[in-house]
Design an enzyme around this catalytic site. Sequence first.
Site, mmCIF file in Angstrom:
data_model
loop_
_atom_site.group_PDB
_atom_site.id
_atom_site.type_symbol
_atom_site.label_atom_id
_atom_site.label_comp_id
_atom_site.label_asym_id
_atom_site.label_seq_id
_atom_site.Cartn_x
_atom_site.Cartn_y
_atom_site.Cartn_z
ATOM 1 N N HIS A 262 3.110 -6.115 5.959
ATOM 2 C CA HIS A 262 2.294 -5.012 5.447
ATOM 3 C C HIS A 262 0.838 -5.336 5.777
ATOM 4 O O HIS A 262 0.398 -6.467 5.585
ATOM 5 C CB HIS A 262 2.506 -4.891 3.931
ATOM 6 N N ARG A 285 -5.688 4.025 1.609
ATOM 7 C CA ARG A 285 -6.075 4.525 2.942
ATOM 8 C C ARG A 285 -5.786 6.010 3.052
ATOM 9 O O ARG A 285 -6.566 6.776 3.612
ATOM 10 C CB ARG A 285 -5.331 3.744 4.027
#
Length: 484
Positions: A262, A285
């Site tokens: 990740h 994000r």
Amino acid sequence: MLAGRFRMTSSITQATAAPSRVIVVGSGLAGLCASSELVARGVPVYIVERQQKPGGNSIKASSGINGVPTRFQAPGSDTVAEFYADTLKSAGASFRAAKTEARQKLISELTSSSASAIDWLVDEKGIDLSRVAQLGGHSHARTHRGGGATPPGASIVLTLLKLLQASPLVTLQTGTTVTRILKSNNGEVVGVEVSREGKPETIEGPVIFAAGGFAGDSSGLLAQYRPDLEGFPSTNEALPGSQSLLADVGGHLVDMEQVQVHPTGFVDPKEPSKRTKFLAAEVLRGEGGILLRQGKRFINELKIRKEVTDAIMALPPKDLQPTKQWDIQILLDEAAYETAKAHIDFYIWKGLMQKTTISELEHPEMALESMKEYAATVQGKHSDPLGRSSFGHWGLEDPQPESTVYVGTVTPVVHYTMGGAIFSTEAEVLDDSGKPIKGLWAAGEATGGIHGENRLGGSSLLECVVFGRIAGRNAANFLGAKAL
Ligand SMILES: Cc1cc2nc3c(=O)[nH]c(=O)nc-3n(C[C@H](O)[C@H](O)[C@H](O)COP(=O)(O)OP(=O)(O)OC[C@H]3O[C@@H](n4cnc5c(N)ncnc54)[C@H](O)[C@@H]3O)c2cc1C
């Protein structure tokens, strides 16, 4: 007479004549689901857990569990065939190109049993899974979680644990590590050797192996199968993987080099080189957050995990030997914060993010320049040089040194391991020739063969429920047949 039934045992516990219980290795979701099925059939269970606290990595799961079709999805919006196709696509070209009939049967079992897995958790166990979200790689919203503040991993695991602990059929032995699986001379698994407070013991019975993956084993199995990831931090506990115990009794390990990394795990400023990191959720994000290195953007933050990770890893790492990590800032403005408030307030409370101003950042001039360019892109004044076309709720139009921002430091983290012991749709552990090893089942992240190159979000909790339950049912039948 009994000692003769074990191979290479250093037993100090005298076992009884016939197994009267099933041993479950691991108290994560797979182990708890297997145990629940055993208890439902009146079979005593002996759960062995190496950690002091039960729940494994399952208790940390934050997005949810997949299920199709369920009453919580929009009616008629999704089908098992589409879930199957998404899973196969995500597993990658090499998975599809290989002779994968047996593996495709596993995907079939996983996807077609997903609705009953959700029903079981909701109707029989009373867990709220009424909210549905669409995660990356899925063609529909099918990842279930509850409406409250408790993340799905914790709510599922804690409920199952509570129910199991109320049963007189369950022994939960924590702080005890399984060091070997024991086979009789005729090749049947008949127990395990454990170490408790440094002392060896033998426990007799058929075995369900639910010991999880090896994402946290950065200097052991990861270093062996993925030397490029040696020393990487992880979202998992920094503990050794246990797959080799299965290999030692003839289990066939597959896809061990397939590892999910990740791009954003938080670096805790209080313990920057700590191996276990907290996941910085994708929503940061998605809602408009940007990634900066020394104040400069370097990637379209919404590319798939692997591309964002590769872009970070192409940058010079921060020297924090023996932990291998990078020094990347994740940054959101006030408007993006408002939509991701629940997450960010929690991260601020944990000391992983802080509210500050642009002038207080480490590279303030470069950061200001980057944000001015990004703000202009968001307003449509020019296209993003890095190719980003969606900006969530970013609202800051004219960044100034005193503008408020929310910032944390992130680095790529090993998150999930696709590899493990190949197994059947009946959760039997298979040997090199594809034959089931008698008396041994496996479920959860310890297994391999379903996800190929990439696991879809929400499908790991699902595999724990589907195959954990199958393992429990089959081990109960096995024990019942022996008692006849
Ligand atoms: C932060 C985070 C978020 C995630 N979010 C999601 C999500 O939203 N949805 C999803 O589907 N998946 C998610 N995952 C992945 C998912 O949680 C795990 O893959 C899954 O829960 C694994 O369950 P398990 O039962 O196989 O293993 P675990 O839950 O890891 O349990 C295995 C247990 O076995 C014990 N054990 C290991 N070896 C031994 C031994 N030799 N002797 C005794 N005990 C042993 C371990 O200590 C551990 O307690 C997430 C993972 C993390 C880390």
